[in-house]
Write a protein that holds these residues in place. Sequence first.
Motif, mmCIF file in Angstrom:
data_model
loop_
_atom_site.group_PDB
_atom_site.id
_atom_site.type_symbol
_atom_site.label_atom_id
_atom_site.label_comp_id
_atom_site.label_asym_id
_atom_site.label_seq_id
_atom_site.Cartn_x
_atom_site.Cartn_y
_atom_site.Cartn_z
ATOM 1 N N UNK A 197 -11.650 -0.900 6.160
ATOM 2 C CA UNK A 197 -12.806 -1.811 6.116
ATOM 3 C C UNK A 197 -12.753 -2.732 4.901
ATOM 4 N N UNK A 198 -12.160 -2.269 3.804
ATOM 5 C CA UNK A 198 -12.042 -3.118 2.606
ATOM 6 C C UNK A 198 -11.086 -4.293 2.818
ATOM 7 N N UNK A 199 -10.276 -4.240 3.873
ATOM 8 C CA UNK A 199 -9.384 -5.357 4.179
ATOM 9 C C UNK A 199 -10.144 -6.654 4.411
ATOM 10 N N UNK A 200 -11.396 -6.560 4.816
ATOM 11 C CA UNK A 200 -12.225 -7.756 5.023
ATOM 12 C C UNK A 200 -12.528 -8.464 3.705
ATOM 13 N N UNK A 201 -12.307 -7.772 2.584
ATOM 14 C CA UNK A 201 -12.561 -8.356 1.266
ATOM 15 C C UNK A 201 -11.305 -8.977 0.657
ATOM 16 N N UNK B 186 -7.528 -1.249 -6.715
ATOM 17 C CA UNK B 186 -8.055 -1.260 -8.093
ATOM 18 C C UNK B 186 -8.886 -2.508 -8.340
ATOM 19 N N UNK B 187 -8.403 -3.645 -7.869
ATOM 20 C CA UNK B 187 -9.154 -4.899 -8.060
ATOM 21 C C UNK B 187 -10.461 -4.871 -7.283
ATOM 22 N N UNK B 188 -10.436 -4.326 -6.092
ATOM 23 C CA UNK B 188 -11.668 -4.231 -5.300
ATOM 24 C C UNK B 188 -12.681 -3.300 -5.977
ATOM 25 N N UNK C 24 2.045 -8.029 3.452
ATOM 26 C CA UNK C 24 0.672 -8.445 3.121
ATOM 27 C C UNK C 24 -0.279 -8.002 4.233
ATOM 28 N N UNK C 25 0.100 -8.232 5.483
ATOM 29 C CA UNK C 25 -0.730 -7.815 6.609
ATOM 30 C C UNK C 25 -0.887 -6.297 6.633
ATOM 31 N N UNK C 26 0.182 -5.576 6.302
ATOM 32 C CA UNK C 26 0.118 -4.115 6.250
ATOM 33 C C UNK C 26 -0.864 -3.667 5.173
ATOM 34 N N UNK C 27 -0.860 -4.341 4.028
ATOM 35 C CA UNK C 27 -1.794 -4.025 2.949
ATOM 36 C C UNK C 27 -3.227 -4.124 3.450
ATOM 37 N N UNK C 28 -3.529 -5.206 4.147
ATOM 38 C CA UNK C 28 -4.887 -5.401 4.654
ATOM 39 C C UNK C 28 -5.245 -4.297 5.652
ATOM 40 N N UNK C 29 -4.313 -3.925 6.504
ATOM 41 C CA UNK C 29 -4.568 -2.840 7.462
ATOM 42 C C UNK C 29 -4.787 -1.510 6.737
ATOM 43 N N UNK C 30 -3.979 -1.238 5.714
ATOM 44 C CA UNK C 30 -4.106 0.014 4.970
ATOM 45 C C UNK C 30 -5.437 0.116 4.220
ATOM 46 N N UNK C 31 -6.017 -1.006 3.889
ATOM 47 C CA UNK C 31 -7.298 -1.013 3.186
ATOM 48 C C UNK C 31 -8.473 -0.680 4.103
#
Length: 165
Positions: free
Chosen positions: A59-63, A160-162, A50-57
């Motif tokens: 700037x969008x990880x903030x969303x 996709x959701x973002x 989950x943390x990796x997903x946020x990092x891979x996103x």
Amino acid sequence: SGKVPVGGPFTLTDQHGKRASLADFRGRIVMLYFGYTFCPDVCPTDLYAIAETIRLLGADGARVQPVFVTLDPERDTPARMGPYVASFDPRFVALTGSEKEIREVATSYKVFFEKVRPPGADYYLIDHTAFTYVIDARGNYAGFFPPGSSGDRMTKLVRELLAAK
């Protein structure tokens, strides 16, 4: 039939001792995980993803809001959970409550869990469903990932959701 609703609104206590509800995260994609801090393998692996997903996103990880709900309120106090989830990503919110509250939230997400004591052990483990649930920005259930899903795989759906917002 597979047509019953998954999830729903809830309010629990966060790692700072304050009440927090799913509605508090509206406007962000929520990655919701049920587990416990004493978990030897599956939970840390999935929380890392989950943390990796946020990092891979980027700037969008903030969303995206990662949320960890303990299935072991007996051991997982807010003081214990705070440093645990922060070790994966400081944006994690860790939630606990009474056994009754936890059971109600877990049941709404179709999460199975029970205490198991290994033979001869003086400790217990929690056998549990280990899905990462995804809640869209409007607060609706959008899907789940099975245990062991990679950050790369989860990033695709979250992107996709973002974009759909």
